[in-house]
Design an enzyme around this catalytic site. Sequence first.
Site, PDB file in Angstrom:
ATOM      1  CE  LYS A  19      -4.719   1.629  -0.423  1.00 11.26           C
ATOM      2  NZ  LYS A  19      -4.000   0.399  -0.092  1.00 11.26           N
ATOM      3  CB  SER A  73      -0.948   0.012   1.202  1.00 12.27           C
ATOM      4  OG  SER A  73      -2.001  -0.901   1.007  1.00 12.27           O
ATOM      5  CE  LYS A 125      -1.236   4.107   2.489  1.00 11.63           C
ATOM      6  NZ  LYS A 125      -1.293   3.014   3.484  1.00 11.63           N
ATOM      7  CB  SER A 148      -4.054   1.446   4.135  1.00  6.03           C
ATOM      8  OG  SER A 148      -3.184   1.046   3.101  1.00  6.03           O
TER       9      SER A 148
END
Length: 295
Positions: free
Chosen positions: A76, A73, A235, A130
Amino acid sequence: MNKAIALCACLLISAVSLPSTASAQSGSDGREIGLQRAYDPLSLKSSVALVADAKTHEVLFAKNPQVVLPIASISKLMTIMVNLEANLDLNEKIEITTDDIDRIKHTRSRLKPGMVFTRRELMHLALMASENRAAHALARNYPGGLQACVAKMNEKARQLGMLHTQFVEPTGLSDENKSTANDLARMVMQAHKFHLIREYTTDPEFSVETRWGPLQFHNTNRLVKKHDWDIEVQKTGFINEAGRCLVMQTKVAGRELVIVLLDSVGTLTRFADAERIRKYIRSGEMFKTSMLNDQ
């Protein structure tokens, strides 16, 4: 310590060619080729690590920074960057559909088909919690559709000099979304330029309204709630092939640092690695191994 870290920097390339081991249990790509066996004076649980000064691009610590691995992720960040750069209406309503259901890993989501959110809300959920369906819906509603969004993500990666990065979809659920720690450091520094990314990635929690009532979401990075951390962008990511991943831009000892941690084992080890790195930086024994452009 300095001699040890200098030796670590010299061994980075050789670590890539380590053979796979029968004892590797995590299923991650990095552990199957033995990256965790690379010399590491900080004893990090992450197979890949990079610490760089965001202002000078000095690399202060590196462990397997050139190895190409799935990034889960972390993808993203790029999904949201290209959406923001498209100057789309952040208040436009977007419906979650069955197209947004995960057909790769079959993960679950509280965003059900038929629910409607603004583009701004979906960005918030994709970055902070997420949320895979949020990221997929954003890409699906990108001008030209999902494939146009992915193409733009790859184009943006090339523009940033991320020469060892590829994206095949917007969520990170595919293990074909791959990069290196060096490339991800560049992406984090670029993401830091967007105030919404800074805000949404560091928001501890966020609630959205649905016709069934409010849904409360929490940040996937437990460090954002700790008052002794000054995190500006972050993140997290996880799929089995990638292991536990974490990227951040944060202030430590008066310096703007980018921290990249890939392929960590265990739910909390990437956060413990970040704490260990911060302690190392605060110790004053920082060692400039190279520059990002040299990696």
